[in-house]
Design a protein around this motif. Sequence first.
Motif, PDB file in Angstrom:
ATOM      1  N   GLY A   1      23.525  -3.066  21.580  1.00  0.00           N
ATOM      2  CA  GLY A   1      24.593  -4.243  22.421  1.00  0.00           C
ATOM      3  C   GLY A   1      26.077  -4.090  22.135  1.00  0.00           C
ATOM      4  O   GLY A   1      26.616  -4.104  23.164  1.00  0.00           O
ATOM      5  N   SER A   2      26.254  -3.728  20.972  1.00  0.00           N
ATOM      6  CA  SER A   2      27.867  -3.443  20.698  1.00  0.00           C
ATOM      7  C   SER A   2      27.928  -2.773  19.163  1.00  0.00           C
ATOM      8  O   SER A   2      26.860  -2.616  18.554  1.00  0.00           O
ATOM      9  CB  SER A   2      28.724  -4.650  20.700  1.00  0.00           C
ATOM     10  OG  SER A   2      28.201  -5.596  19.687  1.00  0.00           O
ATOM     11  N   LYS A   3      28.903  -2.163  19.197  1.00  0.00           N
ATOM     12  CA  LYS A   3      29.399  -1.544  17.828  1.00  0.00           C
ATOM     13  C   LYS A   3      29.120  -2.804  16.620  1.00  0.00           C
ATOM     14  O   LYS A   3      28.570  -2.510  15.561  1.00  0.00           O
ATOM     15  CB  LYS A   3      30.624  -1.081  17.785  1.00  0.00           C
ATOM     16  CG  LYS A   3      31.203  -0.624  16.465  1.00  0.00           C
ATOM     17  CD  LYS A   3      32.551  -0.055  16.665  1.00  0.00           C
ATOM     18  CE  LYS A   3      33.377   0.317  15.345  1.00  0.00           C
ATOM     19  NZ  LYS A   3      34.618   0.691  15.229  1.00  0.00           N
ATOM     20  N   GLN A   4      29.752  -3.879  16.831  1.00  0.00           N
ATOM     21  CA  GLN A   4      29.752  -4.944  16.022  1.00  0.00           C
ATOM     22  C   GLN A   4      28.217  -5.219  15.711  1.00  0.00           C
ATOM     23  O   GLN A   4      27.885  -5.671  14.607  1.00  0.00           O
ATOM     24  CB  GLN A   4      30.547  -6.035  16.578  1.00  0.00           C
ATOM     25  CG  GLN A   4      30.497  -7.401  15.463  1.00  0.00           C
ATOM     26  CD  GLN A   4      31.641  -8.533  16.028  1.00  0.00           C
ATOM     27  OE1 GLN A   4      32.266  -8.218  16.895  1.00  0.00           O
ATOM     28  NE2 GLN A   4      31.075  -9.598  15.612  1.00  0.00           N
TER      29      GLN A   4
ATOM     30  N   THR B   1      35.206   4.183  12.391  1.00  0.00           N
ATOM     31  CA  THR B   1      34.027   4.729  13.146  1.00  0.00           C
ATOM     32  C   THR B   1      34.117   4.367  14.597  1.00  0.00           C
ATOM     33  O   THR B   1      34.416   3.376  15.047  1.00  0.00           O
ATOM     34  CB  THR B   1      32.917   4.065  12.538  1.00  0.00           C
ATOM     35  OG1 THR B   1      32.603   4.322  11.334  1.00  0.00           O
ATOM     36  CG2 THR B   1      31.545   4.520  13.646  1.00  0.00           C
ATOM     37  N   SER B   2      34.181   5.495  15.472  1.00  0.00           N
ATOM     38  CA  SER B   2      34.332   5.520  16.824  1.00  0.00           C
ATOM     39  C   SER B   2      32.938   5.362  17.621  1.00  0.00           C
ATOM     40  O   SER B   2      31.768   5.624  17.108  1.00  0.00           O
ATOM     41  CB  SER B   2      35.097   6.529  17.393  1.00  0.00           C
ATOM     42  OG  SER B   2      34.178   7.851  17.312  1.00  0.00           O
ATOM     43  N   LEU B   3      32.966   4.844  18.760  1.00  0.00           N
ATOM     44  CA  LEU B   3      31.616   4.812  19.452  1.00  0.00           C
ATOM     45  C   LEU B   3      31.089   6.218  19.653  1.00  0.00           C
ATOM     46  O   LEU B   3      30.070   6.599  19.662  1.00  0.00           O
ATOM     47  CB  LEU B   3      31.683   4.017  20.858  1.00  0.00           C
ATOM     48  CG  LEU B   3      30.658   4.210  21.727  1.00  0.00           C
ATOM     49  CD1 LEU B   3      29.554   3.269  21.001  1.00  0.00           C
ATOM     50  CD2 LEU B   3      30.927   3.549  23.108  1.00  0.00           C
ATOM     51  N   SER B   4      32.129   7.136  19.770  1.00  0.00           N
ATOM     52  CA  SER B   4      31.619   8.438  19.974  1.00  0.00           C
ATOM     53  C   SER B   4      30.977   9.308  18.780  1.00  0.00           C
ATOM     54  O   SER B   4      29.957  10.045  18.875  1.00  0.00           O
ATOM     55  CB  SER B   4      32.886   9.430  20.230  1.00  0.00           C
ATOM     56  OG  SER B   4      33.453   9.008  21.482  1.00  0.00           O
ATOM     57  N   GLN B   5      31.396   8.655  17.469  1.00  0.00           N
ATOM     58  CA  GLN B   5      30.771   9.242  16.497  1.00  0.00           C
ATOM     59  C   GLN B   5      29.301   8.731  16.273  1.00  0.00           C
ATOM     60  O   GLN B   5      28.544   9.484  15.862  1.00  0.00           O
ATOM     61  CB  GLN B   5      31.660   8.931  15.226  1.00  0.00           C
ATOM     62  CG  GLN B   5      32.913   9.599  14.997  1.00  0.00           C
ATOM     63  CD  GLN B   5      33.734   9.006  13.771  1.00  0.00           C
ATOM     64  OE1 GLN B   5      33.852   7.781  13.749  1.00  0.00           O
ATOM     65  NE2 GLN B   5      34.033   9.798  12.806  1.00  0.00           N
ATOM     66  N   LEU B   6      29.351   7.448  16.658  1.00  0.00           N
ATOM     67  CA  LEU B   6      28.002   6.758  16.665  1.00  0.00           C
ATOM     68  C   LEU B   6      26.979   7.376  17.621  1.00  0.00           C
ATOM     69  O   LEU B   6      25.734   7.743  17.396  1.00  0.00           O
ATOM     70  CB  LEU B   6      28.322   5.386  16.972  1.00  0.00           C
ATOM     71  CG  LEU B   6      28.707   4.656  15.655  1.00  0.00           C
ATOM     72  CD1 LEU B   6      28.914   2.988  16.130  1.00  0.00           C
ATOM     73  CD2 LEU B   6      27.987   4.358  14.407  1.00  0.00           C
ATOM     74  N   LYS B   7      27.353   7.563  18.726  1.00  0.00           N
ATOM     75  CA  LYS B   7      26.668   8.179  19.839  1.00  0.00           C
ATOM     76  C   LYS B   7      26.097   9.606  19.474  1.00  0.00           C
ATOM     77  O   LYS B   7      24.960  10.091  19.526  1.00  0.00           O
ATOM     78  CB  LYS B   7      27.220   8.236  21.203  1.00  0.00           C
ATOM     79  CG  LYS B   7      27.467   6.906  21.860  1.00  0.00           C
ATOM     80  CD  LYS B   7      28.112   6.942  23.524  1.00  0.00           C
ATOM     81  CE  LYS B   7      29.331   7.629  23.342  1.00  0.00           C
ATOM     82  NZ  LYS B   7      29.932   8.096  24.632  1.00  0.00           N
ATOM     83  N   ALA B   8      27.001  10.313  18.842  1.00  0.00           N
ATOM     84  CA  ALA B   8      26.768  12.062  18.355  1.00  0.00           C
ATOM     85  C   ALA B   8      25.810  11.892  17.326  1.00  0.00           C
ATOM     86  O   ALA B   8      25.124  12.910  16.911  1.00  0.00           O
ATOM     87  CB  ALA B   8      28.050  12.540  18.188  1.00  0.00           C
TER      88      ALA B   8
ATOM     89  N   ALA C   1      17.485   5.391  13.764  1.00  0.00           N
ATOM     90  CA  ALA C   1      18.928   5.268  14.320  1.00  0.00           C
ATOM     91  C   ALA C   1      19.799   4.374  13.582  1.00  0.00           C
ATOM     92  O   ALA C   1      20.800   4.775  13.318  1.00  0.00           O
ATOM     93  CB  ALA C   1      18.790   4.951  15.695  1.00  0.00           C
ATOM     94  N   ILE C   2      19.231   3.407  12.846  1.00  0.00           N
ATOM     95  CA  ILE C   2      20.043   2.378  12.121  1.00  0.00           C
ATOM     96  C   ILE C   2      20.400   3.006  10.852  1.00  0.00           C
ATOM     97  O   ILE C   2      21.657   2.708  10.398  1.00  0.00           O
ATOM     98  CB  ILE C   2      19.221   0.955  12.069  1.00  0.00           C
ATOM     99  CG1 ILE C   2      18.869   0.388  13.355  1.00  0.00           C
ATOM    100  CG2 ILE C   2      19.912   0.204  10.959  1.00  0.00           C
ATOM    101  CD1 ILE C   2      20.047  -0.263  13.903  1.00  0.00           C
ATOM    102  N   ILE C   3      19.494   3.689  10.244  1.00  0.00           N
ATOM    103  CA  ILE C   3      19.821   4.533   9.244  1.00  0.00           C
ATOM    104  C   ILE C   3      20.741   5.521   9.380  1.00  0.00           C
ATOM    105  O   ILE C   3      21.974   5.535   8.650  1.00  0.00           O
ATOM    106  CB  ILE C   3      18.643   5.007   8.613  1.00  0.00           C
ATOM    107  CG1 ILE C   3      17.410   4.172   8.049  1.00  0.00           C
ATOM    108  CG2 ILE C   3      19.016   6.185   7.196  1.00  0.00           C
ATOM    109  CD1 ILE C   3      16.342   4.712   7.675  1.00  0.00           C
ATOM    110  N   GLN C   4      20.708   6.182  10.677  1.00  0.00           N
ATOM    111  CA  GLN C   4      21.910   7.148  10.576  1.00  0.00           C
ATOM    112  C   GLN C   4      23.358   6.540  10.940  1.00  0.00           C
ATOM    113  O   GLN C   4      24.288   6.925  10.625  1.00  0.00           O
ATOM    114  CB  GLN C   4      21.440   7.923  11.960  1.00  0.00           C
ATOM    115  CG  GLN C   4      20.225   8.851  11.742  1.00  0.00           C
ATOM    116  CD  GLN C   4      19.719   9.279  13.276  1.00  0.00           C
ATOM    117  OE1 GLN C   4      19.736   8.602  14.373  1.00  0.00           O
ATOM    118  NE2 GLN C   4      18.973  10.409  12.894  1.00  0.00           N
ATOM    119  N   ALA C   5      23.157   5.221  11.482  1.00  0.00           N
ATOM    120  CA  ALA C   5      24.558   4.543  11.778  1.00  0.00           C
ATOM    121  C   ALA C   5      24.830   4.140  10.728  1.00  0.00           C
ATOM    122  O   ALA C   5      26.342   4.174  10.254  1.00  0.00           O
ATOM    123  CB  ALA C   5      24.075   3.369  12.737  1.00  0.00           C
ATOM    124  N   MET C   6      24.105   3.723   9.793  1.00  0.00           N
ATOM    125  CA  MET C   6      24.658   3.219   8.369  1.00  0.00           C
ATOM    126  C   MET C   6      25.368   4.191   7.604  1.00  0.00           C
ATOM    127  O   MET C   6      26.539   3.842   7.294  1.00  0.00           O
ATOM    128  CB  MET C   6      23.324   2.609   7.611  1.00  0.00           C
ATOM    129  CG  MET C   6      23.893   2.123   6.185  1.00  0.00           C
ATOM    130  SD  MET C   6      22.401   1.660   5.215  1.00  0.00           S
ATOM    131  CE  MET C   6      21.112   3.163   5.087  1.00  0.00           C
TER     132      MET C   6
END
Length: 211
Positions: free
Chosen positions: A54-57, A31-38, A15-20
């Motif tokens: 914890g948070s986006k940051q 980058t929105s929370l919606s994009q990250l969740k999706a 998931a960290i790689i995907q978020a990266m």
Amino acid sequence: MAQMGRPRTFDRSVAIIQAMHVFWEHGYDATSLSQLKANIGGGITAPSFYAAFGSKQALFNEVMELYLNTHGRVTDSLFDTTLPPRESIELTLRRSAKMQCEPGHPAGCLVALGLLSACTVESKAISQPLAEARSLNRAGMVACVERAIASRELSPTVVPEALATVFDSFLLGISVLARDGVPLKQIDDAVTQVMTLWDASSCAARKSPAR
């Protein structure tokens, strides 16, 4: 008795790689929370996101740590004093260009493109590690030039900060070229060209009389 939460259904390291990749492609602010969740684990809920990261940051901080310890290591040669100074800088430029143009992740450099303007308190906190990473690379280039001057590879008239800024500007500019789809061969040829600035100063050093 408190009810236990659902077990995590995704691999956190993946998931960290995907978020990266999401932050790398769009930058922190866009980058929105919606994009990250999706894009994490095939899609996760907001509660799952906050429970895991914890948070986006906080997630971005983890992403930056991963990036700097993997893709960002293309600049390691700047700090390898066993290498000749010129080679240290040239290797960094060529390795960075190759990394920024290779498939499997967004083009460009996360350190250069992640966040340049800090308009909010949150973005200021986020921009600091990026600015520090860029500053560290500049300092590495300055140190390379200083080593070359000390060994008389470069003329003593060379201003370390000025010559280092030339190469640092080129390094940062690679990100825009890669994003625009400029071929790696063209960027690599440009590295050859920009290194002639070093050689010109080196020639001046060889022509100057010994002290």
